[in-house]
Design an enzyme around this catalytic site. Structure first.
Site, PDB file in Angstrom:
ATOM      1  N   LYS A   1      62.312  16.788  54.059  1.00  0.00           N
ATOM      2  CA  LYS A   1      63.050  18.034  54.152  1.00  0.00           C
ATOM      3  C   LYS A   1      62.902  18.756  52.805  1.00  0.00           C
ATOM      4  O   LYS A   1      63.581  18.433  51.822  1.00  0.00           O
ATOM      5  CB  LYS A   1      64.525  17.757  54.478  1.00  0.00           C
ATOM      6  CG  LYS A   1      65.323  18.982  54.944  1.00  0.00           C
ATOM      7  CD  LYS A   1      65.650  19.840  53.763  1.00  0.00           C
ATOM      8  CE  LYS A   1      66.502  21.036  54.126  1.00  0.00           C
ATOM      9  NZ  LYS A   1      66.574  21.983  52.987  1.00  0.00           N
TER      10      LYS A   1
ATOM     11  N   GLU B   1      68.556  11.082  42.457  1.00  0.00           N
ATOM     12  CA  GLU B   1      68.222  11.582  41.118  1.00  0.00           C
ATOM     13  C   GLU B   1      68.871  12.944  40.982  1.00  0.00           C
ATOM     14  O   GLU B   1      68.513  13.884  41.678  1.00  0.00           O
ATOM     15  CB  GLU B   1      66.710  11.647  40.948  1.00  0.00           C
ATOM     16  CG  GLU B   1      66.282  11.813  39.492  1.00  0.00           C
ATOM     17  CD  GLU B   1      66.166  13.269  39.092  1.00  0.00           C
ATOM     18  OE1 GLU B   1      67.129  13.791  38.477  1.00  0.00           O
ATOM     19  OE2 GLU B   1      65.133  13.877  39.378  1.00  0.00           O
TER      20      GLU B   1
ATOM     21  N   CYS C   1      64.815  18.788  35.385  1.00  0.00           N
ATOM     22  CA  CYS C   1      65.984  17.913  35.338  1.00  0.00           C
ATOM     23  C   CYS C   1      66.044  17.116  34.047  1.00  0.00           C
ATOM     24  O   CYS C   1      67.119  16.809  33.538  1.00  0.00           O
ATOM     25  CB  CYS C   1      65.998  16.975  36.547  1.00  0.00           C
ATOM     26  SG  CYS C   1      64.541  15.911  36.677  1.00  0.00           S
TER      27      CYS C   1
ATOM     28  N   GLU D   1      75.249  21.130  33.535  1.00  0.00           N
ATOM     29  CA  GLU D   1      73.828  21.457  33.657  1.00  0.00           C
ATOM     30  C   GLU D   1      73.649  22.926  34.038  1.00  0.00           C
ATOM     31  O   GLU D   1      74.151  23.367  35.070  1.00  0.00           O
ATOM     32  CB  GLU D   1      73.178  20.560  34.705  1.00  0.00           C
ATOM     33  CG  GLU D   1      71.674  20.722  34.787  1.00  0.00           C
ATOM     34  CD  GLU D   1      71.041  19.750  35.760  1.00  0.00           C
ATOM     35  OE1 GLU D   1      69.972  19.199  35.429  1.00  0.00           O
ATOM     36  OE2 GLU D   1      71.599  19.547  36.853  1.00  0.00           O
TER      37      GLU D   1
END
Length: 487
Positions: free
Chosen positions: A181, A256, A289, A384
């Site tokens: 996906k 993750e 990331c 973040e």
């Protein structure tokens, strides 16, 4: 041309799902746009729970045959997929740059070759996979990795094909079937991957690609009782939702989830190297990331480090990612740009100072930004941003450096720059991170474990760790004698 084909950068791309070896259209679509100029690229089939169920059913039907396929044949087919990626490297690079705004030169030289490498590496690893037998009171222990079943792989938009194949390749190598996906903001190269896999001879149903919104098809995939593994890269809130959805069936998860990684610069560091590594954190418009977005510099060299950093950052060229001279492209989506700008505006209102940047550019571009005078407990330090925004703080010794570095809820990666090997060893041992880089950044070997601590994720993938996750690891214990005792 079919109504379900769109042309992106001169490359035809099918906008339908790939389920059970066939293209499947949805009644509804969603619009995919380019971050370069905001232009619409395609109307993409918008998956529903019914199509999610069909994709899982196709993966389940194909699983017994694929699991029984000898490892050498699975490896051969994975290498054939890699060859297909190589043949279409330019097409994949052009389409992905147009779709997600990352640099075309990076796609050509690094990202797409890495996509092919993902398949070849796990094909090789599959053929090498073994555990030395060991004995217990003369009984033999024999460890094997058994295919687990259909896997749902939910992938992000910042490096769409590379991060998708980082999951797809080991899952397929392990003998599992896959429902991929892709992120709705950058779905196009996943569709091309389906074509490449079919041309390589991958049997129908082994790889399925389902497009659409996570809120509409996500639960149908992650809560499905026939799904045996779920791997997700994305945000912490979405991961919590996925974990809750998978919990009733105890479906194993690999998560993750990004980070807020530090870059520690000690007074004995090569400051030119440190400044280069810090500027490198603007790669992919900060949408990485692993990016070390919190720069921590020993107080005695902070002024000189900042001078060198600003000098290098001022030379960066921001613009069209298809231009070979461009260093920083656009951010992926207007919503992401608003998020980045909101973080910076709130930080400035809270007393931060912009050494460089601190504002939007034209279109979906955000100026590379460095903020100082930030508090450790402030939002800009703790959360973040996922954009070209760095903060700079100072420390006066190792203890304070480690305390600041570890003082967030994340733990994905850390980078430190020092000229003292003993300090590097001491500090690395104390940092909470899945990966620590010393005097370097973003050196990734597929043999190494990858993952995060704390809110940066659950589990490790890479090398044998990928097979440990995507397989049911079995130990068979055999007695030393007695084969005919009951004959």
């Amino acid at each position: 041309m079919s109504a379900h084909l769109t042309t992106v950068a001169g490359v035809p791309v099918d906008t339908r799902h790939w389920i059970g070896g066939e293209r499947v259209a949805s009644a509804a679509t969603f619009t995919d746009t380019s971050p370069i100029d905001g232009a619409p690229l395609a109307e993409i089939s918008r998956g529903t729970p019914a199509e999610a169920a069909a994709a899982v059913a196709a993966a389940r039907a194909a699983f017994p045959g694929w699991a029984a396929t000898p490892p050498a044949e699975r490896a051969r087919l994975l290498r054939a997929v890699a060859d297909g990626v190589d043949r279409r490297l330019e097409d994949l690079s052009l389409v992905e740059t147009t779709d997600n705004g990352a640099l075309l030169r990076s796609h050509r030289r690094g990202v797409m070759p890495r996509v092919a490498h993902n398949f070849r590496f796990f094909a090789d690893r599959l053929e090498e996979l073994e555990h030395e037998d060991f004995t217990t009171r003369d009984h033999t222990n024999h460890v094997t990795w058994d295919p687990a079943g259909p896997c749902v792989l939910i992938t992000p938009w910042n490096a769409p094909l590379m991060l998708a194949t980082w999951k797809v390749a080991p899952a397929l190598a392990a003998g599992n079937t896959v429902v991929l996906k892709p992120a709705e903001w950058s779905p196009l190269t996943a569709s091309l991957l389906a074509d490449i896999a079919a041309e390589a001879g991958l049997p129908p149903g082994v790889l399925n690609v389902l497009q659409g919104y996570g809120s509409e098809v996500g639960d149908a995939l992650t809560s499905h009782p026939d799904v045996r593994r779920i791997s997700f890269t994305g945000s912490v809130p979405t991961a919590r939702h996925i974990a809750a959805s998978a919990a009733p069936h105890l479906t194993p998860l690999s998560l993750e989830l990004g980070g807020k990684s530090p870059l520690l610069v000690f007074a004995d560091a090569d400051l030119d190297l440190a400044a280069d590594l810090a500027v490198e954190q603007y790669d992919n418009a900060g949408q990485v990331c692993l990016a070390a977005t919190r720069i921590l510099v020993e107080e005695s060299v902070a002024e000189e480090f900042t001078r060198r950093f600003v000098d290098r950052a001022s030379r960066l060229r921001q613009g069209d990612p298809r231009d070979e001279a461009t260093d920083i492209g656009p951010n992926i989506h207007p919503r992401q740009l608003d998020k980045i700008d909101g973080f910076v505006r709130r930080a400035l209102a809270d007393g931060a100072r912009a050494v460089i940047g601190g504002h939007r550019g034209e279109g979906q571009y955000y100026a590379p930004t460095l903020l100082t005078d930030v508090r450790q407990d402030s939002e800009i330090v703790q959360e973040e941003v996922f954009g070209p925004v760095l903060t700079l703080q100072t420390f006066t010794g190792e203890d304070e450096a480690v305390r600041l570095a570890n003082d967030t809820r994340f733990g994905l990666a850390a980078t430190l720059v020092t000229g003292d090997p003993s300090r590097a060893a001491r500090v690395s041992a104390r940092l909470v991170a899945g990966t620590v880089w010393v005097n370097c950044f973003f050196v990734r070997d597929l043999r190494a474990p990858f993952g995060g601590s704390r809110d940066s994720g659950v589990g490790r993938e890479g090398g044998n760790w990928s097979f440990d996750f995507y397989c049911d690891v079995k130990n068979t214990v055999t007695a030393p004698k007695g084969w005919n005792d009951h004959g």
